[in-house]
Design a protein around this motif. Sequence first.
Motif, PDB file in Angstrom:
ATOM      1  N   VAL A  46     -75.720  28.594  12.153  1.00 31.65           N
ATOM      2  CA  VAL A  46     -74.365  28.541  12.749  1.00 31.65           C
ATOM      3  C   VAL A  46     -73.713  29.964  13.177  1.00 31.65           C
ATOM      4  CG1 VAL A  46     -73.792  26.278  11.787  1.00 31.65           C
ATOM      5  CG2 VAL A  46     -72.928  28.314  10.834  1.00 31.65           C
ATOM      6  N   PHE A  47     -73.027  29.945  14.094  1.00 28.50           N
ATOM      7  CA  PHE A  47     -72.144  31.213  14.694  1.00 28.50           C
ATOM      8  C   PHE A  47     -72.983  32.208  14.804  1.00 28.50           C
ATOM      9  CE2 PHE A  47     -68.307  29.272  12.079  1.00 28.50           C
ATOM     10  CZ  PHE A  47     -67.953  28.551  12.989  1.00 28.50           C
ATOM     11  N   TYR A  48     -74.210  32.046  15.733  1.00 28.20           N
ATOM     12  CA  TYR A  48     -74.862  33.026  16.021  1.00 28.20           C
ATOM     13  C   TYR A  48     -75.459  33.032  17.253  1.00 28.20           C
ATOM     14  CZ  TYR A  48     -79.260  30.482  15.721  1.00 28.20           C
ATOM     15  OH  TYR A  48     -80.060  29.584  15.892  1.00 28.20           O
ATOM     16  N   ARG A  49     -75.852  34.350  17.810  1.00 32.57           N
ATOM     17  CA  ARG A  49     -76.749  34.238  19.139  1.00 32.57           C
ATOM     18  C   ARG A  49     -77.843  35.294  18.949  1.00 32.57           C
ATOM     19  NH1 ARG A  49     -72.464  33.812  24.220  1.00 32.57           N
ATOM     20  NH2 ARG A  49     -71.522  31.630  23.684  1.00 32.57           N
ATOM     21  N   ASP A  50     -79.006  34.956  19.766  1.00 33.66           N
ATOM     22  CA  ASP A  50     -79.864  36.183  19.541  1.00 33.66           C
ATOM     23  C   ASP A  50     -79.595  37.365  20.462  1.00 33.66           C
ATOM     24  OD1 ASP A  50     -81.619  34.438  18.122  1.00 33.66           O
ATOM     25  OD2 ASP A  50     -82.599  33.639  19.769  1.00 33.66           O
ATOM     26  N   HIS A  51     -79.658  38.545  19.765  1.00 29.05           N
ATOM     27  CA  HIS A  51     -79.529  39.671  20.270  1.00 29.05           C
ATOM     28  C   HIS A  51     -77.822  39.772  21.060  1.00 29.05           C
ATOM     29  CE1 HIS A  51     -83.463  41.429  19.492  1.00 29.05           C
ATOM     30  NE2 HIS A  51     -83.850  40.385  20.028  1.00 29.05           N
ATOM     31  N   LEU A  52     -77.014  39.312  20.309  1.00 31.03           N
ATOM     32  CA  LEU A  52     -75.635  39.367  20.936  1.00 31.03           C
ATOM     33  C   LEU A  52     -75.320  40.783  20.852  1.00 31.03           C
ATOM     34  CD1 LEU A  52     -73.033  37.698  21.808  1.00 31.03           C
ATOM     35  CD2 LEU A  52     -72.455  37.526  19.314  1.00 31.03           C
ATOM     36  N   TYR A  53     -75.520  41.739  20.132  1.00 27.43           N
ATOM     37  CA  TYR A  53     -74.952  42.971  20.022  1.00 27.43           C
ATOM     38  C   TYR A  53     -76.147  44.026  20.407  1.00 27.43           C
ATOM     39  CZ  TYR A  53     -71.359  40.350  17.526  1.00 27.43           C
ATOM     40  OH  TYR A  53     -70.493  39.473  17.155  1.00 27.43           O
ATOM     41  N   THR A  54     -77.276  43.602  21.012  1.00 25.48           N
ATOM     42  CA  THR A  54     -78.239  44.341  21.410  1.00 25.48           C
ATOM     43  C   THR A  54     -77.983  45.019  22.838  1.00 25.48           C
ATOM     44  OG1 THR A  54     -79.885  43.283  20.135  1.00 25.48           O
ATOM     45  CG2 THR A  54     -80.768  44.483  21.975  1.00 25.48           C
ATOM     46  N   LYS A  55     -78.177  46.287  23.133  1.00 24.34           N
ATOM     47  CA  LYS A  55     -78.134  46.830  24.269  1.00 24.34           C
ATOM     48  C   LYS A  55     -79.900  47.191  24.763  1.00 24.34           C
ATOM     49  CE  LYS A  55     -75.592  50.536  23.573  1.00 24.34           C
ATOM     50  NZ  LYS A  55     -74.707  51.820  23.753  1.00 24.34           N
ATOM     51  N   THR A  56     -80.147  46.550  25.858  1.00 26.73           N
ATOM     52  CA  THR A  56     -81.450  47.096  26.197  1.00 26.73           C
ATOM     53  C   THR A  56     -81.507  47.786  27.645  1.00 26.73           C
ATOM     54  OG1 THR A  56     -81.943  44.772  25.350  1.00 26.73           O
ATOM     55  CG2 THR A  56     -83.554  45.647  27.047  1.00 26.73           C
ATOM     56  N   ASP A  57     -82.047  48.859  27.650  1.00 21.42           N
ATOM     57  CA  ASP A  57     -82.452  49.777  28.803  1.00 21.42           C
ATOM     58  C   ASP A  57     -83.178  49.250  29.636  1.00 21.42           C
ATOM     59  OD1 ASP A  57     -84.696  50.507  27.945  1.00 21.42           O
ATOM     60  OD2 ASP A  57     -84.272  52.348  26.980  1.00 21.42           O
ATOM     61  N   ALA A  58     -83.388  49.795  30.933  1.00 23.03           N
ATOM     62  CA  ALA A  58     -84.487  49.507  31.775  1.00 23.03           C
ATOM     63  C   ALA A  58     -85.769  49.289  31.607  1.00 23.03           C
ATOM     64  CB  ALA A  58     -83.927  50.408  33.234  1.00 23.03           C
ATOM     65  N   ASN A  59     -86.302  50.020  30.587  1.00 21.99           N
ATOM     66  CA  ASN A  59     -87.629  49.968  30.178  1.00 21.99           C
ATOM     67  C   ASN A  59     -87.738  48.774  29.090  1.00 21.99           C
ATOM     68  OD1 ASN A  59     -88.472  52.366  31.796  1.00 21.99           O
ATOM     69  ND2 ASN A  59     -87.524  53.474  29.948  1.00 21.99           N
ATOM     70  N   GLY A  60     -86.730  48.107  28.705  1.00 20.19           N
ATOM     71  CA  GLY A  60     -86.791  47.100  27.738  1.00 20.19           C
ATOM     72  C   GLY A  60     -86.974  47.515  26.208  1.00 20.19           C
ATOM     73  N   THR A  61     -86.376  48.834  26.001  1.00 23.01           N
ATOM     74  CA  THR A  61     -85.963  49.337  24.584  1.00 23.01           C
ATOM     75  C   THR A  61     -84.714  48.731  24.137  1.00 23.01           C
ATOM     76  OG1 THR A  61     -87.243  51.381  25.103  1.00 23.01           O
ATOM     77  CG2 THR A  61     -86.015  51.310  23.326  1.00 23.01           C
ATOM     78  N   ARG A  62     -84.797  48.091  22.834  1.00 27.77           N
ATOM     79  CA  ARG A  62     -83.686  47.459  22.357  1.00 27.77           C
ATOM     80  C   ARG A  62     -83.054  48.481  21.446  1.00 27.77           C
ATOM     81  NH1 ARG A  62     -86.448  41.329  21.728  1.00 27.77           N
ATOM     82  NH2 ARG A  62     -85.618  40.776  23.720  1.00 27.77           N
ATOM     83  N   ASP A  63     -81.728  48.360  21.543  1.00 27.63           N
ATOM     84  CA  ASP A  63     -80.689  49.146  20.684  1.00 27.63           C
ATOM     85  C   ASP A  63     -80.037  48.313  19.846  1.00 27.63           C
ATOM     86  OD1 ASP A  63     -78.889  51.005  19.239  1.00 27.63           O
ATOM     87  OD2 ASP A  63     -78.084  52.043  21.001  1.00 27.63           O
ATOM     88  N   VAL A  64     -80.156  48.283  18.652  1.00 28.62           N
ATOM     89  CA  VAL A  64     -79.384  47.138  17.763  1.00 28.62           C
ATOM     90  C   VAL A  64     -78.441  47.957  16.793  1.00 28.62           C
ATOM     91  CG1 VAL A  64     -81.235  45.439  17.706  1.00 28.62           C
ATOM     92  CG2 VAL A  64     -81.401  47.119  16.052  1.00 28.62           C
ATOM     93  N   SER A  65     -78.104  49.114  17.243  1.00 32.20           N
ATOM     94  CA  SER A  65     -77.016  49.837  16.168  1.00 32.20           C
ATOM     95  C   SER A  65     -75.896  49.220  15.851  1.00 32.20           C
ATOM     96  CB  SER A  65     -76.911  51.197  16.904  1.00 32.20           C
ATOM     97  OG  SER A  65     -76.399  51.289  18.154  1.00 32.20           O
TER      98      SER A  65
END
Length: 283
Positions: A46-65
């Motif tokens: 409960v109370f979650y979303r996938d990659h809610l705080y992830t930043k994804t650049d134009a190349n598809g690289t994910r930043d989960v910092s």
Amino acid sequence: MPPVPKRHHFVPEFIVRNFRGPDGLVAFYDKENAGDGVVDRNPSKVFYRDHLYTKTDANGTRDVSQELAFSAVESDAAKVVQKVVLAARDGSLASLSPAEKYQWDIFFYDQWRRVPDMRTSLFSPDYLEELKASALSDFERDYRPMTDEERAHFSDHSVVERMNQYAMVGMLEKRSPMILDALRRRGLGVVRLEKSSKSFILGSRPVVKLTQPGQTSLDDPTVEMWMPVAPDVMIGMGKPGREDVMAYANDAWVRGFNMSVVSNSSQIVSCSAALIKSLLKPR
């Protein structure tokens, strides 16, 4: 390389687990899926979303910092919450060190601002579309006309979604010094139930702000902010001047508060399915 965390909880699991029933599950209600009614859920689901705080650049690289930063804050806050809850159940007000109070203030502020319900209330799709149009207009005014290819690029839904996500997460990376100072000037507030037969509920917008008309400043003593951290304990702001306070909530206050949670949250968790059902029925 460690795996990239995908499931981002906007209300920490350590809080949700406090609302488990005897079977280890929580009662859960989602307004967007009201037809499902009140269902039993594992606290981790409960109370979650996938990659809610992830930043994804134009190349598809994910930043989960940012998700990792929130996790670090939660680890510190979990110890503080446990200390406060145990003391409250013993009928006393926990004495927090300045470091512990700061850890709570950071966590409390994050829980107020990081949740999807807050984002939805502040940034409607129309508002975000206006921001995009304004930014593109400013670009053309300050630099040059955009090409047809560029206009098509910024009209692509996936591009717009990625840009909005990037901006939203970027906003969460910085905390307002003014708000943190205001929380620091308030003491610790704790509310415990007057009767063990009653319970607080937990919403997807977990921090509830109670104000009088025209009074919104956190320095105003009439402004209250509370977060249920267990069915029988809430933590929030104490009095101005760093004065800690503990109070007991009667039946009418508890129901009124729970109704505020229902009104402001899109999802609800409780240790009791019957309680959620009663709150969904108008009296």
